[in-house]
Design a protein around this motif. Sequence first.
Motif, PDB file in Angstrom:
ATOM      1  N   MET A  60      29.889  22.759  19.971  1.00  0.00           N
ATOM      2  CA  MET A  60      28.848  23.661  19.473  1.00  0.00           C
ATOM      3  C   MET A  60      29.379  25.097  19.356  1.00  0.00           C
ATOM      4  SD  MET A  60      26.510  21.502  18.975  1.00  0.00           S
ATOM      5  CE  MET A  60      25.165  22.548  18.465  1.00  0.00           C
ATOM      6  N   CYS A  63      31.856  25.324  16.450  1.00  0.00           N
ATOM      7  CA  CYS A  63      31.185  25.363  15.140  1.00  0.00           C
ATOM      8  C   CYS A  63      30.579  26.737  14.863  1.00  0.00           C
ATOM      9  CB  CYS A  63      30.110  24.280  15.076  1.00  0.00           C
ATOM     10  SG  CYS A  63      30.762  22.616  14.881  1.00  0.00           S
ATOM     11  N   LEU A  64      30.017  27.385  15.892  1.00  0.00           N
ATOM     12  CA  LEU A  64      29.480  28.743  15.708  1.00  0.00           C
ATOM     13  C   LEU A  64      30.575  29.701  15.266  1.00  0.00           C
ATOM     14  CD1 LEU A  64      26.979  29.409  18.646  1.00  0.00           C
ATOM     15  CD2 LEU A  64      26.462  28.829  16.297  1.00  0.00           C
ATOM     16  N   LYS A  67      31.748  28.902  11.607  1.00  0.00           N
ATOM     17  CA  LYS A  67      30.749  29.343  10.630  1.00  0.00           C
ATOM     18  C   LYS A  67      31.028  30.760  10.161  1.00  0.00           C
ATOM     19  CE  LYS A  67      26.404  29.406  11.600  1.00  0.00           C
ATOM     20  NZ  LYS A  67      25.967  29.926  10.312  1.00  0.00           N
ATOM     21  N   ASP A  74      24.968  26.771   8.081  1.00  0.00           N
ATOM     22  CA  ASP A  74      24.820  25.590   8.928  1.00  0.00           C
ATOM     23  C   ASP A  74      25.055  24.301   8.143  1.00  0.00           C
ATOM     24  OD1 ASP A  74      24.281  27.200  11.040  1.00  0.00           O
ATOM     25  OD2 ASP A  74      22.117  26.904  11.034  1.00  0.00           O
ATOM     26  N   CYS A  91      37.365  22.045  17.325  1.00  0.00           N
ATOM     27  CA  CYS A  91      36.115  21.712  18.024  1.00  0.00           C
ATOM     28  C   CYS A  91      36.312  20.656  19.109  1.00  0.00           C
ATOM     29  CB  CYS A  91      35.067  21.247  17.024  1.00  0.00           C
ATOM     30  SG  CYS A  91      34.524  22.528  15.888  1.00  0.00           S
ATOM     31  N   PRO A 104      22.738  19.598  11.121  1.00  0.00           N
ATOM     32  CA  PRO A 104      22.906  21.068  11.152  1.00  0.00           C
ATOM     33  C   PRO A 104      21.795  21.815  11.891  1.00  0.00           C
ATOM     34  CG  PRO A 104      23.413  20.225   8.968  1.00  0.00           C
ATOM     35  CD  PRO A 104      22.877  19.062   9.750  1.00  0.00           C
ATOM     36  N   ASN A 106      20.774  21.211  14.728  1.00  0.00           N
ATOM     37  CA  ASN A 106      21.143  21.320  16.143  1.00  0.00           C
ATOM     38  C   ASN A 106      21.722  22.685  16.484  1.00  0.00           C
ATOM     39  OD1 ASN A 106      20.391  18.674  16.225  1.00  0.00           O
ATOM     40  ND2 ASN A 106      22.212  17.933  17.265  1.00  0.00           N
ATOM     41  N   PHE A 107      22.328  23.359  15.490  1.00  0.00           N
ATOM     42  CA  PHE A 107      22.866  24.702  15.744  1.00  0.00           C
ATOM     43  C   PHE A 107      21.745  25.688  16.044  1.00  0.00           C
ATOM     44  CE2 PHE A 107      26.249  23.098  12.696  1.00  0.00           C
ATOM     45  CZ  PHE A 107      27.099  22.731  13.720  1.00  0.00           C
ATOM     46  N   PHE A 110      20.801  25.115  19.620  1.00  0.00           N
ATOM     47  CA  PHE A 110      21.828  25.622  20.544  1.00  0.00           C
ATOM     48  C   PHE A 110      21.766  27.143  20.646  1.00  0.00           C
ATOM     49  CE2 PHE A 110      26.215  27.039  21.465  1.00  0.00           C
ATOM     50  CZ  PHE A 110      26.382  26.422  22.698  1.00  0.00           C
ATOM     51  N   ARG A 111      21.559  27.821  19.503  1.00  0.00           N
ATOM     52  CA  ARG A 111      21.441  29.288  19.550  1.00  0.00           C
ATOM     53  C   ARG A 111      20.227  29.707  20.366  1.00  0.00           C
ATOM     54  NH1 ARG A 111      23.370  28.995  14.006  1.00  0.00           N
ATOM     55  NH2 ARG A 111      21.214  28.801  13.295  1.00  0.00           N
TER      56      ARG A 111
END
Length: 448
Positions: A60, A63-64, A67, A74, A91, A104, A106-107, A110-111
Amino acid sequence: MLGKNPEKKPELFRPMLVDFIDHEHELVLLSEKIDWNYFEKEFSPLYSKVGNPSHPIRFMVGCLLLKHLYNLGDETLEKAWIMNPYMQHFCGRVFFEHEFPCDPSNFVHFRKRIGEKGIEKIFAYSVRMHDAKTNTSNFVLSDTTVQENNTSFPTDAKLCKKVIDYCNKIAGNEGIKQRQRYTKVSKQMVRNTYNGKHPKRAKAARKSQRQLKTIAMRLIRELQRNFNAEQQEFYKDLMTLYTKVVTQKRNDADKIYSIHKPFTRCIAKGKAHSQYEFGNKVGLITTANKGKKIILGIKAFLQTPYDGHTIEPLLEQMETGGQKLPKELVYDRGGRGKSEIKGVKISIPSTPRKKDTAYQKQTKRKKFRTRAAIEPIIGHLKTDFRLAKNYFMGETGPQINALLAATAWNMKKMMELLKQKIIFLFYKIQIMLFSNPVFKNKLNSGFC
Protein backbone atom coordinates in the motif's frame (compact mmCIF):
# COMPACT_ATOMS: atom_id res chain seq x y z
CA MET A 1 -6.36 -8.07 10.27
CA LEU A 2 -2.95 -7.17 8.85
CA GLY A 3 -1.90 -9.14 5.74
CA LYS A 4 1.58 -10.61 5.36
CA ASN A 5 4.09 -9.93 2.60
CA PRO A 6 4.54 -12.74 0.04
CA GLU A 7 7.20 -15.30 0.99
CA LYS A 8 10.34 -15.21 -1.15
CA LYS A 9 10.41 -18.90 -2.03
CA PRO A 10 11.22 -20.08 -5.57
CA GLU A 11 8.66 -22.09 -7.52
CA LEU A 12 9.30 -24.56 -10.30
CA PHE A 13 7.33 -22.98 -13.15
CA ARG A 14 7.36 -19.28 -12.09
CA PRO A 15 10.52 -17.17 -12.42
CA MET A 16 11.15 -14.78 -9.55
CA LEU A 17 11.31 -11.05 -10.30
CA VAL A 18 14.86 -10.78 -8.96
CA ASP A 19 16.01 -13.31 -11.59
CA PHE A 20 15.27 -11.19 -14.66
CA ILE A 21 15.11 -7.51 -13.61
CA ASP A 22 18.04 -5.07 -13.79
CA HIS A 23 19.38 -4.67 -10.26
CA GLU A 24 20.82 -1.27 -11.15
CA HIS A 25 17.40 0.15 -12.04
CA GLU A 26 16.49 3.23 -10.00
CA LEU A 27 13.35 1.65 -8.48
CA VAL A 28 15.30 -1.43 -7.40
CA LEU A 29 17.98 0.75 -5.80
CA LEU A 30 15.34 2.84 -4.02
CA SER A 31 13.49 -0.24 -2.73
CA GLU A 32 16.75 -1.50 -1.19
CA LYS A 33 17.44 1.90 0.37
CA ILE A 34 14.01 2.21 2.05
CA ASP A 35 13.58 0.56 5.45
CA TRP A 36 10.15 -1.02 4.93
CA ASN A 37 10.11 -2.36 8.50
CA TYR A 38 9.78 1.24 9.70
CA PHE A 39 6.38 1.56 8.00
CA GLU A 40 5.35 -1.88 9.26
CA LYS A 41 6.04 -0.82 12.86
CA GLU A 42 4.30 2.57 12.48
CA PHE A 43 1.10 1.41 10.76
CA SER A 44 0.57 -2.14 12.06
CA PRO A 45 -1.11 -0.88 15.31
CA LEU A 46 -3.86 0.64 13.11
CA TYR A 47 -5.06 -2.86 12.11
CA SER A 48 -7.15 -5.20 14.23
CA LYS A 49 -6.10 -8.76 15.10
CA VAL A 50 -9.29 -10.37 13.74
CA GLY A 51 -11.11 -10.39 10.42
CA ASN A 52 -10.04 -10.89 6.84
CA PRO A 53 -6.36 -10.19 6.10
CA SER A 54 -5.64 -6.83 4.50
CA HIS A 55 -3.11 -6.08 1.81
CA PRO A 56 0.50 -5.77 3.09
CA ILE A 57 1.61 -2.36 4.31
CA ARG A 58 4.62 -2.38 1.98
CA PHE A 59 2.32 -2.87 -1.01
CA MET A 60 0.00 0.00 0.00
CA VAL A 61 2.81 2.45 0.88
CA GLY A 62 4.72 1.50 -2.28
CA CYS A 63 1.65 2.18 -4.43
CA LEU A 64 1.14 5.60 -2.78
CA LEU A 65 4.74 6.51 -3.65
CA LEU A 66 4.50 5.17 -7.22
CA LYS A 67 1.31 7.17 -7.81
CA HIS A 68 3.05 10.47 -7.23
CA LEU A 69 6.46 9.44 -8.55
CA TYR A 70 4.98 8.74 -11.99
CA ASN A 71 1.97 11.11 -11.89
CA LEU A 72 -0.66 8.36 -11.91
CA GLY A 73 -4.17 8.16 -10.47
CA ASP A 74 -5.66 5.38 -8.38
CA GLU A 75 -7.11 3.72 -11.50
CA THR A 76 -4.26 4.44 -13.95
CA LEU A 77 -1.71 3.01 -11.49
CA GLU A 78 -3.41 -0.38 -11.85
CA LYS A 79 -2.69 -0.56 -15.62
CA ALA A 80 0.91 0.66 -15.25
CA TRP A 81 1.62 -1.72 -12.35
CA ILE A 82 0.51 -4.80 -14.32
CA MET A 83 2.89 -3.95 -17.19
CA ASN A 84 5.92 -2.97 -15.09
CA PRO A 85 7.95 -5.63 -13.20
CA TYR A 86 9.99 -2.91 -11.45
CA MET A 87 6.85 -1.45 -9.88
CA GLN A 88 5.85 -4.91 -8.69
CA HIS A 89 9.31 -5.51 -7.18
CA PHE A 90 9.18 -2.09 -5.49
CA CYS A 91 5.88 -3.08 -3.83
CA GLY A 92 7.39 -6.28 -2.44
CA ARG A 93 5.98 -8.83 -4.89
CA VAL A 94 8.04 -11.98 -5.50
CA PHE A 95 6.71 -13.21 -8.86
CA PHE A 96 5.43 -11.31 -11.89
CA GLU A 97 1.65 -10.89 -11.53
CA HIS A 98 -0.84 -10.43 -14.36
CA GLU A 99 -3.62 -9.01 -12.16
CA PHE A 100 -3.66 -6.09 -9.74
CA PRO A 101 -3.94 -7.44 -6.16
CA CYS A 102 -6.68 -5.04 -5.01
CA ASP A 103 -9.38 -2.65 -6.12
CA PRO A 104 -8.20 0.98 -6.57
CA SER A 105 -10.77 2.09 -3.96
CA ASN A 106 -8.61 0.34 -1.33
CA PHE A 107 -6.14 3.25 -1.58
CA VAL A 108 -8.90 5.58 -0.35
CA HIS A 109 -9.48 3.37 2.70
CA PHE A 110 -5.74 3.13 3.40
CA ARG A 111 -5.30 6.92 3.26
CA LYS A 112 -8.21 7.29 5.67
CA ARG A 113 -6.76 4.60 7.93
CA ILE A 114 -3.33 6.21 8.37
CA GLY A 115 -4.69 9.77 8.09
CA GLU A 116 -2.75 12.99 7.76
CA LYS A 117 -0.35 12.00 10.58
CA GLY A 118 0.55 8.78 8.79
CA ILE A 119 1.30 10.61 5.55
CA GLU A 120 3.47 13.05 7.55
CA LYS A 121 5.49 10.08 8.84
CA ILE A 122 6.11 8.94 5.26
CA PHE A 123 7.20 12.46 4.30
CA ALA A 124 9.45 12.79 7.39
CA TYR A 125 11.13 9.48 6.46
CA SER A 126 11.83 10.77 2.93
CA VAL A 127 13.61 13.76 4.49
CA ARG A 128 15.65 11.58 6.85
CA MET A 129 16.92 9.59 3.87
CA HIS A 130 18.87 12.74 2.91
CA ASP A 131 20.31 13.39 6.39
CA ALA A 132 23.82 14.12 5.15
CA LYS A 133 22.43 16.75 2.77
CA THR A 134 19.97 18.43 5.12
CA ASN A 135 22.43 18.76 8.01
CA THR A 136 24.96 20.71 5.90
CA SER A 137 22.58 23.53 4.88
CA ASN A 138 23.10 26.75 6.85
CA PHE A 139 20.16 28.53 5.25
CA VAL A 140 16.98 27.36 3.53
CA LEU A 141 14.54 28.72 0.94
CA SER A 142 10.80 29.21 1.33
CA ASP A 143 7.87 30.25 -0.84
CA THR A 144 4.15 29.67 -1.37
CA THR A 145 2.05 28.48 -4.29
CA VAL A 146 -1.57 27.56 -4.99
CA GLN A 147 -2.79 23.98 -5.21
CA GLU A 148 -6.02 24.06 -7.20
CA ASN A 149 -8.93 21.83 -6.25
CA ASN A 150 -10.73 19.58 -8.71
CA THR A 151 -13.65 21.96 -9.27
CA SER A 152 -15.15 23.68 -12.29
CA PHE A 153 -14.95 27.44 -12.66
CA PRO A 154 -17.59 28.73 -10.22
CA THR A 155 -20.50 30.88 -11.38
CA ASP A 156 -23.65 31.78 -9.43
CA ALA A 157 -25.87 30.05 -12.00
CA LYS A 158 -23.95 26.74 -11.88
CA LEU A 159 -23.84 26.73 -8.07
CA CYS A 160 -27.61 27.37 -7.85
CA LYS A 161 -28.27 24.59 -10.37
CA LYS A 162 -26.23 22.20 -8.21
CA VAL A 163 -28.23 23.23 -5.12
CA ILE A 164 -31.46 22.48 -7.02
CA ASP A 165 -30.18 19.05 -8.08
CA TYR A 166 -28.99 18.20 -4.56
CA CYS A 167 -32.33 19.25 -3.05
CA ASN A 168 -34.17 17.00 -5.53
CA LYS A 169 -31.85 14.13 -4.64
CA ILE A 170 -32.44 14.57 -0.89
CA ALA A 171 -36.21 14.70 -1.44
CA GLY A 172 -36.04 11.45 -3.44
CA ASN A 173 -33.93 9.69 -0.80
CA GLU A 174 -36.20 10.77 2.06
CA GLY A 175 -39.46 10.14 0.18
CA ILE A 176 -40.59 13.78 0.36
CA LYS A 177 -43.20 14.74 -2.25
CA GLN A 178 -42.34 18.03 -4.00
CA ARG A 179 -44.68 20.47 -5.67
CA GLN A 180 -42.26 20.89 -8.58
CA ARG A 181 -38.70 19.66 -9.32
CA TYR A 182 -37.74 22.35 -11.90
CA THR A 183 -35.42 19.88 -13.68
CA LYS A 184 -35.93 21.02 -17.27
CA VAL A 185 -36.62 24.65 -16.38
CA SER A 186 -33.40 25.07 -14.37
CA LYS A 187 -31.35 23.44 -17.13
CA GLN A 188 -32.62 25.95 -19.68
CA MET A 189 -32.03 28.85 -17.29
CA VAL A 190 -28.37 27.86 -16.91
CA ARG A 191 -28.07 27.87 -20.72
CA ASN A 192 -29.54 31.38 -20.80
CA THR A 193 -26.73 32.64 -18.55
CA TYR A 194 -24.01 31.58 -21.02
CA ASN A 195 -22.17 34.53 -22.61
CA GLY A 196 -24.15 36.78 -20.30
CA LYS A 197 -22.03 39.87 -20.95
CA HIS A 198 -23.13 40.12 -24.58
CA PRO A 199 -25.44 43.15 -25.02
CA LYS A 200 -28.18 41.06 -26.64
CA ARG A 201 -28.06 38.39 -23.92
CA ALA A 202 -27.32 40.41 -20.78
CA LYS A 203 -30.93 41.10 -19.80
CA ALA A 204 -32.08 37.49 -20.23
CA ALA A 205 -28.98 36.22 -18.40
CA ARG A 206 -29.62 38.44 -15.36
CA LYS A 207 -33.27 37.40 -15.27
CA SER A 208 -32.43 33.68 -15.45
CA GLN A 209 -29.82 34.06 -12.71
CA ARG A 210 -32.37 35.68 -10.38
CA GLN A 211 -34.92 32.97 -11.16
CA LEU A 212 -32.40 30.22 -10.37
CA LYS A 213 -31.76 31.74 -6.94
CA THR A 214 -35.51 32.00 -6.30
CA ILE A 215 -36.08 28.35 -7.27
CA ALA A 216 -33.14 27.12 -5.17
CA MET A 217 -34.37 28.96 -2.05
CA ARG A 218 -37.92 27.69 -2.70
CA LEU A 219 -36.71 24.07 -2.72
CA ILE A 220 -34.57 24.59 0.41
CA ARG A 221 -37.53 26.04 2.36
CA GLU A 222 -39.80 23.23 1.14
CA LEU A 223 -37.37 20.59 2.41
CA GLN A 224 -37.01 22.33 5.78
CA ARG A 225 -40.82 22.44 6.19
CA ASN A 226 -41.24 18.73 5.44
CA PHE A 227 -38.28 17.43 7.47
CA ASN A 228 -39.04 15.69 10.75
CA ALA A 229 -36.94 16.41 13.86
CA GLU A 230 -34.38 13.71 13.07
CA GLN A 231 -33.99 14.81 9.45
CA GLN A 232 -33.71 18.45 10.51
CA GLU A 233 -30.72 17.58 12.69
CA PHE A 234 -29.11 15.31 10.06
CA TYR A 235 -29.34 17.83 7.18
CA LYS A 236 -28.77 20.95 9.30
CA ASP A 237 -25.23 21.66 8.05
CA LEU A 238 -26.11 20.91 4.43
CA MET A 239 -29.10 23.24 4.46
CA THR A 240 -26.94 25.99 5.99
CA LEU A 241 -24.34 25.45 3.26
CA TYR A 242 -26.94 25.52 0.46
CA THR A 243 -28.53 28.68 1.87
CA LYS A 244 -25.14 30.40 2.04
CA VAL A 245 -24.36 29.41 -1.57
CA VAL A 246 -27.62 30.90 -2.87
CA THR A 247 -27.68 34.08 -0.77
CA GLN A 248 -23.98 35.04 -0.92
CA LYS A 249 -23.09 38.29 -2.65
CA ARG A 250 -20.10 39.48 -4.61
CA ASN A 251 -18.26 41.23 -1.78
CA ASP A 252 -18.99 38.69 0.98
CA ALA A 253 -16.09 37.17 2.90
CA ASP A 254 -15.45 33.41 2.85
CA LYS A 255 -17.57 32.76 -0.22
CA ILE A 256 -18.41 29.19 -1.24
CA TYR A 257 -16.91 28.33 -4.62
CA SER A 258 -17.56 24.58 -4.54
CA ILE A 259 -20.30 22.63 -2.78
CA HIS A 260 -18.36 19.36 -2.53
CA LYS A 261 -15.19 21.23 -1.46
CA PRO A 262 -16.42 24.26 0.52
CA PHE A 263 -12.88 24.98 1.82
CA THR A 264 -11.84 26.12 -1.69
CA ARG A 265 -10.59 29.72 -1.76
CA CYS A 266 -10.16 32.24 -4.57
CA ILE A 267 -6.49 33.30 -4.56
CA ALA A 268 -4.91 35.97 -6.77
CA LYS A 269 -1.15 35.48 -7.22
CA GLY A 270 -0.60 38.19 -9.85
CA LYS A 271 -0.11 35.81 -12.78
CA ALA A 272 -0.74 37.19 -16.25
CA HIS A 273 -2.16 33.96 -17.70
CA SER A 274 -4.52 33.16 -14.79
CA GLN A 275 -5.68 36.04 -12.65
CA TYR A 276 -7.42 33.86 -10.06
CA GLU A 277 -6.83 30.31 -8.89
CA PHE A 278 -9.45 28.33 -6.98
CA GLY A 279 -7.79 26.09 -4.43
CA ASN A 280 -5.65 26.37 -1.30
CA LYS A 281 -2.34 28.01 -0.50
CA VAL A 282 0.66 25.72 0.03
CA GLY A 283 3.93 26.79 1.71
CA LEU A 284 7.18 24.86 1.45
CA ILE A 285 10.80 24.97 2.64
CA THR A 286 13.73 23.53 0.66
CA THR A 287 17.48 23.25 1.12
CA ALA A 288 19.64 25.94 -0.50
CA ASN A 289 22.95 24.10 -1.02
CA LYS A 290 24.22 23.32 -4.51
CA GLY A 291 23.08 20.23 -6.34
CA LYS A 292 19.81 18.40 -5.78
CA LYS A 293 17.55 20.31 -3.41
CA ILE A 294 15.36 18.53 -0.87
CA ILE A 295 11.95 19.62 0.45
CA LEU A 296 12.18 19.90 4.25
CA GLY A 297 8.64 21.05 5.00
CA ILE A 298 5.35 21.52 3.16
CA LYS A 299 1.97 22.59 4.47
CA ALA A 300 -1.43 23.35 2.92
CA PHE A 301 -3.63 26.05 4.46
CA LEU A 302 -7.44 25.99 4.30
CA GLN A 303 -7.61 29.75 4.77
CA THR A 304 -5.63 32.39 2.87
CA PRO A 305 -2.91 33.50 5.29
CA TYR A 306 -0.37 36.19 4.52
CA ASP A 307 2.81 34.66 3.08
CA GLY A 308 4.89 35.71 6.07
CA HIS A 309 2.51 33.89 8.42
CA THR A 310 3.15 30.53 6.70
CA ILE A 311 6.78 30.37 7.90
CA GLU A 312 6.12 29.49 11.55
CA PRO A 313 3.85 26.46 10.85
CA LEU A 314 6.47 25.13 8.41
CA LEU A 315 9.25 25.45 11.01
CA GLU A 316 7.00 23.71 13.56
CA GLN A 317 6.50 20.87 11.09
CA MET A 318 10.28 20.54 10.73
CA GLU A 319 10.64 20.33 14.51
CA THR A 320 7.89 17.71 14.76
CA GLY A 321 9.66 15.62 12.12
CA GLY A 322 12.86 15.64 14.20
CA GLN A 323 14.76 18.04 11.93
CA LYS A 324 17.29 20.61 13.07
CA LEU A 325 16.12 24.16 12.41
CA PRO A 326 18.35 26.21 10.07
CA LYS A 327 20.14 29.40 11.04
CA GLU A 328 18.60 31.49 8.27
CA LEU A 329 15.55 31.36 5.99
CA VAL A 330 15.50 33.32 2.73
CA TYR A 331 12.12 34.60 1.50
CA ASP A 332 10.90 37.02 -1.13
CA ARG A 333 9.41 40.43 -0.33
CA GLY A 334 6.06 38.78 0.40
CA GLY A 335 7.47 37.53 3.69
CA ARG A 336 7.78 40.94 5.33
CA GLY A 337 7.04 40.93 9.04
CA LYS A 338 9.08 39.22 11.74
CA SER A 339 12.86 39.30 11.38
CA GLU A 340 13.26 36.15 13.50
CA ILE A 341 11.02 33.13 14.16
CA LYS A 342 11.97 30.31 16.56
CA GLY A 343 15.58 31.52 16.49
CA VAL A 344 15.70 31.41 12.67
CA LYS A 345 16.71 34.64 10.94
CA ILE A 346 14.27 35.67 8.18
CA SER A 347 16.12 37.36 5.30
CA ILE A 348 14.18 39.43 2.73
CA PRO A 349 15.61 41.38 -0.24
CA SER A 350 16.09 45.07 0.52
CA THR A 351 18.28 47.97 -0.52
CA PRO A 352 21.89 47.54 0.71
CA ARG A 353 23.04 49.54 3.73
CA LYS A 354 25.58 52.32 3.27
CA LYS A 355 28.08 50.70 5.61
CA ASP A 356 28.05 47.38 3.67
CA THR A 357 31.27 46.56 1.86
CA ALA A 358 31.34 45.45 -1.77
CA TYR A 359 31.86 41.86 -0.64
CA GLN A 360 28.84 41.99 1.71
CA LYS A 361 26.65 43.41 -1.07
CA GLN A 362 27.79 40.69 -3.45
CA THR A 363 27.11 37.97 -0.84
CA LYS A 364 23.59 39.25 -0.17
CA ARG A 365 22.84 39.56 -3.88
CA LYS A 366 24.00 36.00 -4.47
CA LYS A 367 21.93 34.70 -1.57
CA PHE A 368 18.70 36.32 -2.78
CA ARG A 369 19.33 35.14 -6.33
CA THR A 370 19.66 31.61 -4.93
CA ARG A 371 16.10 31.92 -3.63
CA ALA A 372 14.85 31.81 -7.21
CA ALA A 373 15.86 28.12 -7.29
CA ILE A 374 12.66 27.25 -5.42
CA GLU A 375 10.50 28.35 -8.39
CA PRO A 376 11.41 25.43 -10.71
CA ILE A 377 10.89 23.05 -7.79
CA ILE A 378 7.30 24.30 -7.47
CA GLY A 379 6.88 23.96 -11.24
CA HIS A 380 8.07 20.33 -11.21
CA LEU A 381 5.88 19.52 -8.20
CA LYS A 382 2.87 20.68 -10.18
CA THR A 383 3.65 19.13 -13.56
CA ASP A 384 5.34 15.88 -12.47
CA PHE A 385 4.17 15.05 -8.94
CA ARG A 386 0.40 15.90 -8.91
CA LEU A 387 0.53 19.15 -6.93
CA ALA A 388 -1.21 21.08 -9.72
CA LYS A 389 -4.65 19.74 -8.77
CA ASN A 390 -5.97 18.09 -5.63
CA TYR A 391 -8.32 15.18 -6.38
CA PHE A 392 -8.71 14.05 -2.75
CA MET A 393 -11.93 14.74 -0.87
CA GLY A 394 -12.26 16.32 2.57
CA GLU A 395 -10.41 19.05 4.40
CA THR A 396 -7.36 16.83 4.86
CA GLY A 397 -7.13 16.28 1.08
CA PRO A 398 -4.98 19.35 0.24
CA GLN A 399 -2.44 18.53 2.97
CA ILE A 400 -2.25 14.82 2.08
CA ASN A 401 -1.75 15.61 -1.61
CA ALA A 402 0.95 18.20 -0.84
CA LEU A 403 2.81 15.81 1.50
CA LEU A 404 2.76 12.97 -1.02
CA ALA A 405 3.97 15.29 -3.81
CA ALA A 406 6.90 16.45 -1.65
CA THR A 407 7.66 12.84 -0.65
CA ALA A 408 7.79 11.84 -4.32
CA TRP A 409 10.18 14.73 -5.03
CA ASN A 410 12.55 13.63 -2.24
CA MET A 411 12.36 9.99 -3.36
CA LYS A 412 13.09 11.01 -6.95
CA LYS A 413 16.19 12.90 -5.83
CA MET A 414 17.31 9.84 -3.87
CA MET A 415 16.81 7.65 -6.95
CA GLU A 416 19.03 9.99 -8.98
CA LEU A 417 21.72 10.01 -6.28
CA LEU A 418 21.74 6.21 -6.07
CA LYS A 419 21.98 5.94 -9.84
CA GLN A 420 24.91 8.39 -9.88
CA LYS A 421 26.72 6.32 -7.24
CA ILE A 422 26.39 3.19 -9.37
CA ILE A 423 27.75 5.00 -12.45
CA PHE A 424 30.59 6.52 -10.41
CA LEU A 425 31.47 3.10 -9.01
CA PHE A 426 31.49 1.59 -12.51
CA TYR A 427 33.89 4.24 -13.84
CA LYS A 428 36.07 3.91 -10.75
CA ILE A 429 36.45 0.16 -11.33
CA GLN A 430 37.32 0.83 -14.97
CA ILE A 431 40.04 3.34 -14.00
CA MET A 432 41.47 0.91 -11.44
CA LEU A 433 41.62 -1.88 -14.02
CA PHE A 434 43.24 0.19 -16.75
CA SER A 435 45.76 1.64 -14.32
CA ASN A 436 46.85 -1.90 -13.30
CA PRO A 437 50.09 -2.79 -15.27
CA VAL A 438 49.26 -6.53 -15.26
CA PHE A 439 45.88 -5.87 -16.87
CA LYS A 440 47.52 -3.50 -19.39
CA ASN A 441 50.05 -6.12 -20.47
CA LYS A 442 47.31 -8.75 -20.92
CA LEU A 443 45.22 -6.25 -22.89
CA ASN A 444 48.15 -5.39 -25.20
CA SER A 445 48.93 -9.06 -25.77
CA GLY A 446 45.35 -9.73 -26.82
CA PHE A 447 44.55 -11.94 -23.80
CA CYS A 448 41.47 -9.89 -22.88
